[in-house]
Design a protein around this motif. Sequence first.
Motif, short mmCIF file in Angstrom:
data_model
loop_
_atom_site.label_atom_id
_atom_site.label_comp_id
_atom_site.label_asym_id
_atom_site.label_seq_id
_atom_site.Cartn_x
_atom_site.Cartn_y
_atom_site.Cartn_z
N VAL A 65 0.83 -1.21 0.00
CA VAL A 65 0.00 0.00 0.00
C VAL A 65 0.86 1.26 0.00
CG1 VAL A 65 -1.73 1.30 1.31
CG2 VAL A 65 -1.89 -1.19 1.18
N LEU A 66 1.97 1.23 0.75
CA LEU A 66 2.83 2.41 0.90
C LEU A 66 4.26 2.07 0.51
CD1 LEU A 66 1.55 3.68 4.38
CD2 LEU A 66 0.98 4.64 2.15
N PRO A 67 4.53 1.87 -0.76
CA PRO A 67 5.91 1.59 -1.18
C PRO A 67 6.77 2.84 -1.02
CG PRO A 67 4.51 1.91 -3.09
CD PRO A 67 3.60 1.91 -1.89
N GLY A 68 8.06 2.63 -0.85
CA GLY A 68 8.96 3.78 -0.71
C GLY A 68 9.18 4.15 0.74
N GLU A 69 9.76 5.32 0.95
CA GLU A 69 10.13 5.77 2.29
C GLU A 69 8.90 6.14 3.11
OE1 GLU A 69 12.85 8.98 1.85
OE2 GLU A 69 14.34 7.80 0.75
N ILE A 70 8.98 5.82 4.41
CA ILE A 70 7.90 6.16 5.33
C ILE A 70 8.38 7.10 6.43
CG2 ILE A 70 6.26 5.24 7.05
CD1 ILE A 70 6.08 2.70 5.43
N VAL A 71 9.50 6.73 7.07
CA VAL A 71 10.03 7.53 8.18
C VAL A 71 11.55 7.62 8.04
CG1 VAL A 71 10.32 7.71 10.68
CG2 VAL A 71 8.18 6.84 9.74
N ALA A 72 12.07 8.83 8.04
CA ALA A 72 13.52 9.08 8.07
C ALA A 72 14.28 8.27 7.02
CB ALA A 72 14.06 8.78 9.47
N GLY A 73 13.73 8.18 5.83
CA GLY A 73 14.41 7.47 4.76
C GLY A 73 14.22 5.97 4.77
N PHE A 74 13.49 5.46 5.73
CA PHE A 74 13.26 4.03 5.82
C PHE A 74 11.88 3.66 5.30
CE2 PHE A 74 16.54 4.65 9.05
CZ PHE A 74 17.38 3.58 8.80
N GLY A 75 11.83 2.56 4.55
CA GLY A 75 10.54 2.03 4.12
C GLY A 75 10.02 1.05 5.17
N ALA A 76 8.86 0.46 4.89
CA ALA A 76 8.24 -0.46 5.85
C ALA A 76 9.15 -1.65 6.16
CB ALA A 76 6.90 -0.94 5.31
N VAL A 77 9.79 -2.19 5.14
CA VAL A 77 10.64 -3.36 5.34
C VAL A 77 11.86 -3.01 6.18
CG1 VAL A 77 12.13 -5.05 4.19
CG2 VAL A 77 9.85 -4.56 3.28
N GLU A 78 12.50 -1.88 5.87
CA GLU A 78 13.67 -1.48 6.66
C GLU A 78 13.31 -1.23 8.11
OE1 GLU A 78 14.58 0.24 2.48
OE2 GLU A 78 12.83 -0.13 3.75
N LEU A 79 12.16 -0.61 8.35
CA LEU A 79 11.72 -0.36 9.72
C LEU A 79 11.49 -1.68 10.46
CD1 LEU A 79 9.22 2.60 9.14
CD2 LEU A 79 11.44 2.72 10.28
N LEU A 80 10.96 -2.66 9.75
CA LEU A 80 10.75 -3.96 10.38
C LEU A 80 12.09 -4.61 10.74
CD1 LEU A 80 8.77 -6.25 11.16
CD2 LEU A 80 9.11 -7.17 8.87
N LEU A 81 13.07 -4.49 9.86
CA LEU A 81 14.39 -5.06 10.15
C LEU A 81 15.03 -4.38 11.35
CD1 LEU A 81 15.80 -5.49 6.52
CD2 LEU A 81 15.01 -7.30 8.07
#
Length: 205
Positions: A166-182
């Motif tokens: 639903v929200l590809p790309g950056e979400i917070v501080a340059g991080f996307g959903a997957v990076e935030l999960l990691l």
Amino acid sequence: MTLDQYRDIADRLLVPFVDAAEALGLTPDGVSVIAFVFAGAAGGAFALAGGQGPLWLYLAASFFVFANGWLDLVDGALARSLGTDSEGGDLLDHVLDRYADVLIIAGLAAGADAYALGLLAVTGVLLTSYLGTQIQAVGLGREYGGLLGRADRLALVGIVGVVAFVLPGEIVAGFGAVELLLVLFAVVGHLTALQRFWGAWSDLR
């Protein structure tokens, strides 16, 4: 935070799936292998989705993750229903679960091109699982609790797959959903391992 406290509810929901597995002639070990295949499919789908693949692969990955988690419950319930639960089956289940964790997180990291985060995340996850079984080995019983157990991790991975669609790309501080999960797995995974260690250490002393 742990979904393990709802195991009684899950056990009741498993009944029709266990009945279906019995009707199909599946063995608990066979269900464990099928669950592992879904984990591999999830890792591959996450890697492809993040690597400029079609975004619907995130949804497919989420489905595969949920299938892996659900079948991971079915195999144990099936073994108890058939009266075939054994130490060998338990060993196979745990080994496949650990490899499944690695494949899923590796897929997330590869798709996000975040290998350092992936390394920190997978070590946190593996240490959490290791402490659970090591605590059992010293006679305190299998430990599933803590800040982030396997059920919690799989639920979060499945949810993040939908969010990434639903929200590809950056979400917070340059991080996307997957990076935030990691990042979450890297930090909370190690904290959960330490929490389990401290609780067991306190009990042993």
